[in-house]
Write a protein that holds these residues in place. Sequence first.
Motif, mmCIF file in Angstrom:
data_model
loop_
_atom_site.group_PDB
_atom_site.id
_atom_site.type_symbol
_atom_site.label_atom_id
_atom_site.label_comp_id
_atom_site.label_asym_id
_atom_site.label_seq_id
_atom_site.Cartn_x
_atom_site.Cartn_y
_atom_site.Cartn_z
ATOM 1 N N ILE A 149 0.888 -1.222 -0.083
ATOM 2 C CA ILE A 149 -0.099 -0.145 -0.053
ATOM 3 C C ILE A 149 0.845 1.144 0.031
ATOM 4 C CG2 ILE A 149 -1.992 0.981 1.048
ATOM 5 C CD1 ILE A 149 -2.241 -1.945 0.591
ATOM 6 N N LEU A 150 0.931 1.899 -1.182
ATOM 7 C CA LEU A 150 1.707 3.136 -1.288
ATOM 8 C C LEU A 150 0.884 4.275 -0.694
ATOM 9 C CD1 LEU A 150 3.234 2.438 -4.602
ATOM 10 C CD2 LEU A 150 4.016 1.937 -2.658
ATOM 11 N N ASP A 151 1.683 5.370 0.033
ATOM 12 C CA ASP A 151 0.932 6.457 0.414
ATOM 13 C C ASP A 151 0.282 7.192 -0.804
ATOM 14 O OD1 ASP A 151 1.716 6.195 2.951
ATOM 15 O OD2 ASP A 151 3.696 7.515 2.948
ATOM 16 N N GLU A 152 0.865 7.366 -1.823
ATOM 17 C CA GLU A 152 0.426 8.026 -3.019
ATOM 18 C C GLU A 152 -1.188 7.456 -3.464
ATOM 19 O OE1 GLU A 152 1.758 5.643 -6.860
ATOM 20 O OE2 GLU A 152 3.182 7.159 -6.090
ATOM 21 N N HIS A 153 -1.229 6.234 -2.948
ATOM 22 C CA HIS A 153 -2.716 5.822 -3.478
ATOM 23 C C HIS A 153 -3.981 6.632 -3.037
ATOM 24 C CE1 HIS A 153 -5.717 2.684 -4.431
ATOM 25 N NE2 HIS A 153 -6.268 2.700 -3.291
ATOM 26 N N LEU A 154 -3.899 7.231 -1.940
ATOM 27 C CA LEU A 154 -5.048 8.170 -1.445
ATOM 28 C C LEU A 154 -4.177 9.589 -1.409
ATOM 29 C CD1 LEU A 154 -7.317 5.983 0.968
ATOM 30 C CD2 LEU A 154 -7.604 6.517 -1.480
ATOM 31 N N GLY A 155 -5.092 10.421 -1.798
ATOM 32 C CA GLY A 155 -4.285 11.818 -1.549
ATOM 33 C C GLY A 155 -4.619 12.185 -0.116
ATOM 34 N N SER A 156 -5.806 11.766 0.442
ATOM 35 C CA SER A 156 -6.088 12.014 1.806
ATOM 36 C C SER A 156 -6.255 10.720 2.630
ATOM 37 C CB SER A 156 -7.011 13.058 2.003
ATOM 38 O OG SER A 156 -7.490 12.992 3.392
ATOM 39 N N TRP A 157 -5.725 10.367 3.548
ATOM 40 C CA TRP A 157 -5.820 8.926 4.345
ATOM 41 C C TRP A 157 -6.739 9.123 5.290
ATOM 42 C CZ3 TRP A 157 -4.585 4.380 2.851
ATOM 43 C CH2 TRP A 157 -3.735 3.974 1.601
ATOM 44 N N SER A 158 -7.385 10.274 5.498
ATOM 45 C CA SER A 158 -8.263 10.567 6.557
ATOM 46 C C SER A 158 -9.617 9.452 6.432
ATOM 47 C CB SER A 158 -8.898 12.004 6.552
ATOM 48 O OG SER A 158 -9.473 12.198 5.309
ATOM 49 N N ASN A 159 -10.020 9.078 5.454
ATOM 50 C CA ASN A 159 -11.129 8.028 4.950
ATOM 51 C C ASN A 159 -10.518 7.074 4.283
ATOM 52 O OD1 ASN A 159 -13.153 6.605 4.465
ATOM 53 N ND2 ASN A 159 -14.750 8.325 4.140
ATOM 54 N N CYS A 160 -10.223 5.800 4.784
ATOM 55 C CA CYS A 160 -9.488 4.744 3.941
ATOM 56 C C CYS A 160 -10.445 3.287 4.168
ATOM 57 C CB CYS A 160 -8.093 4.504 4.414
ATOM 58 S SG CYS A 160 -8.057 4.160 6.233
ATOM 59 N N ASP A 161 -11.665 3.679 4.323
ATOM 60 C CA ASP A 161 -12.666 2.492 4.567
ATOM 61 C C ASP A 161 -12.568 1.594 3.170
ATOM 62 O OD1 ASP A 161 -13.402 2.478 7.105
ATOM 63 O OD2 ASP A 161 -15.247 3.726 6.608
ATOM 64 N N ALA A 162 -12.556 2.190 2.050
ATOM 65 C CA ALA A 162 -12.737 1.418 0.903
ATOM 66 C C ALA A 162 -11.656 0.402 0.708
ATOM 67 C CB ALA A 162 -12.872 2.253 -0.492
ATOM 68 N N ILE A 163 -10.376 1.168 0.939
ATOM 69 C CA ILE A 163 -9.256 0.010 0.509
ATOM 70 C C ILE A 163 -9.330 -0.844 1.677
ATOM 71 C CG2 ILE A 163 -7.732 1.682 1.782
ATOM 72 C CD1 ILE A 163 -5.571 0.496 -0.044
ATOM 73 N N ALA A 164 -9.709 -0.511 2.955
ATOM 74 C CA ALA A 164 -9.830 -1.441 4.140
ATOM 75 C C ALA A 164 -10.828 -2.619 3.712
ATOM 76 C CB ALA A 164 -10.406 -0.713 5.265
ATOM 77 N N SER A 165 -11.818 -2.521 2.908
ATOM 78 C CA SER A 165 -12.727 -3.288 2.824
ATOM 79 C C SER A 165 -12.233 -4.372 1.868
ATOM 80 C CB SER A 165 -13.915 -2.749 1.922
ATOM 81 O OG SER A 165 -14.793 -2.101 2.907
ATOM 82 N N VAL A 166 -11.563 -3.923 0.837
ATOM 83 C CA VAL A 166 -10.623 -4.706 -0.192
ATOM 84 C C VAL A 166 -9.613 -5.652 0.673
ATOM 85 C CG1 VAL A 166 -9.187 -4.988 -2.205
ATOM 86 C CG2 VAL A 166 -11.007 -3.141 -2.271
ATOM 87 N N LEU A 167 -8.763 -5.127 1.619
ATOM 88 C CA LEU A 167 -7.846 -5.860 2.237
ATOM 89 C C LEU A 167 -8.742 -6.710 3.266
ATOM 90 C CD1 LEU A 167 -5.415 -3.094 3.408
ATOM 91 C CD2 LEU A 167 -5.438 -4.707 1.567
ATOM 92 N N MET A 168 -9.769 -6.552 3.776
ATOM 93 C CA MET A 168 -10.484 -7.434 4.734
ATOM 94 C C MET A 168 -11.082 -8.649 3.703
ATOM 95 S SD MET A 168 -12.358 -5.065 7.371
ATOM 96 C CE MET A 168 -13.047 -6.592 8.521
#
Length: 618
Positions: free
Chosen positions: A334-353
């Motif tokens: 997971i690269l920091d550049e994936h999201l401009g702001s990491w304040s809300n990362c539920d979408a990627i968390a869903s994929v990882l889960m």
Amino acid sequence: MSLLQLLLGLLSTVADFAKSWSVVGSTLMIATAVALAYVWQPSLPEESYDFIYKYKFPAESQPKWSQKDPPVGVPPRPSVYNPNRPDLIHCYCPATGQYLCRVSASTKADIDTAVAKCQKAQEVWKATSFKQRKAVLKVFLEFLKKNQEEVVRIACRDSGKTMVDAALGEIMVTLEKLAWTMKYGERAMRPSSRSGPANLLIRYKAAEVVYEPLGVVLALVSWNYPLHNVLNPIVSSIFTGNGIIVKCSESVVWSSRYFVEMVQTCFTICGHSPDLVQLVCPWPNDADYLTSHPDISHTTFIGSKPVAHKVLAAAASSLMPVTVELGGKDAAVILDEHLGSWSNCDAIASVLMRGSFQSAGQNCIGIERIICEPKAYDSLSKVLAKRVPALRLGSSLDDDQNVDVGAMINDSRFEVLERMIADAVKNGAQLSCGGQRYRHPNHPVGSYFQPTLLVDVTPEMEIARNELFAPVMVLMKAENVDDAIRIANSTKFGLGGAVFGKRGSAATEKVVREMKTGNIAVNDFATFYVCQLPFGGVSDSGYGKFGGEEGLRGLCLAKSVCRDRFPGISTSIPPVVDYPLNSVKTAWEFVRAMNAAAYATSAKEFVMSLVQLVGNLK
């Protein structure tokens, strides 16, 4: 009338015209869709309708099925093997511990019979057209679409997974395999035209490769996806004109019998011998006899490295080629550049889960390590620490409440898992939740392990190096992209992987290039498998490919064919090199000049060599 009024009137007329045409256009689109749906409705044999709509599914697969008293001689705790009756395999539901049935273990005589039947059927089947082969696949595809829920229940009852996990990991991928093979398989099997010789003097030769069935092939498949793991090799084998012996795991022989019987019914409906597909399930002491059988032409093995050594040693005695898939320790970078702001990362968390907990983590291309750059790590750690503990365990066939994660196949590895988790914590990892076996209040004999989240894991820890095959999520922090790649490549496995970054960025593409793995998904999880790409790993994850065009061709004899390109032009032996040779010296000068002319790199060299060639013709 003013100019403004004229313009407004014109616009109104155009608007009315557009509306009317919008209605007409919509009507045409709907009519076209209905017509296409009618045209595309697959034509099926009349005999298939009873099979598709009236198939009798087993009582054990029904919701809230209640076990009757097990027969005498059944082990008191779930166990496939009873030393008092070594001829029988005992079948249980991992989610509830309920006894399903007992099945006779295949003997060497049973194996010989299965191979002989398959050989006889394959001799006829290899002459069938692709249209006939597609017809069989079409019947099963329609059966599977119409009976998704019932088929899923069989898989769930035998494996302990949830209905949703089975719909994704069993039904969807199997439907895709069937649909892709029907749509693109024939193209992959067409003769492959090759460029032919680079030699200028023999360019009159045309070259191609044709693909012919090998005969009877073998698939030794694992238990984690009982429907898909059985159907996947069957589809490829029968489409390429082969017969197939499937050796299923003792842990899922109950469901495998039904799935193979369904396929055999499709053959009967379409007027072919059901003997083309055979299911066997010997104990390990007879497995060598199967994997070294002289009448089997190819083996695909899915399993563990220790068992693979035995399979390969046995196959070597008959020089049988083997494709080996041995699982993995897949990393998601997971690269920091994936999201401009990491304040809300539920979408990627869903994929990882989904990647970590689907089928209770018993997924060879599941996400076993999540490797994050600093910003991603901090945000994901917080989000996952809230979401993972909320996961609910149970049997989706039997429990009234919602269930997220099902049972594991059995409890044989619980002690190892608990030890590795404790060792990681001892060496600095933080246990956010889970970490041990779970005694379900409704299913005390079920094989459940708590969904687990471990953070601050480092590459040196045992839990970061060995495959878990369990509902355990591992988070690891990387300093930068290079460090993330180093961590991803720090294990002996190389089956699958993922990278989440900006589309097409230098960092994303660097991970794609440098991660040592046979398959990788960009901004997704395991989609390389659904895309019907050739599937296989490197290093301790095995070798060879199945799936996609390469998978189909891998089950064939690639026969090289050379023909004359033009009528009336063919090979003739010049007298100077014809046996018996009149002059060895002249023959040598002729051949030397011929090779020089054939592979000349300049016009001058070609002309000079050609003059020498002609001069030595006599």
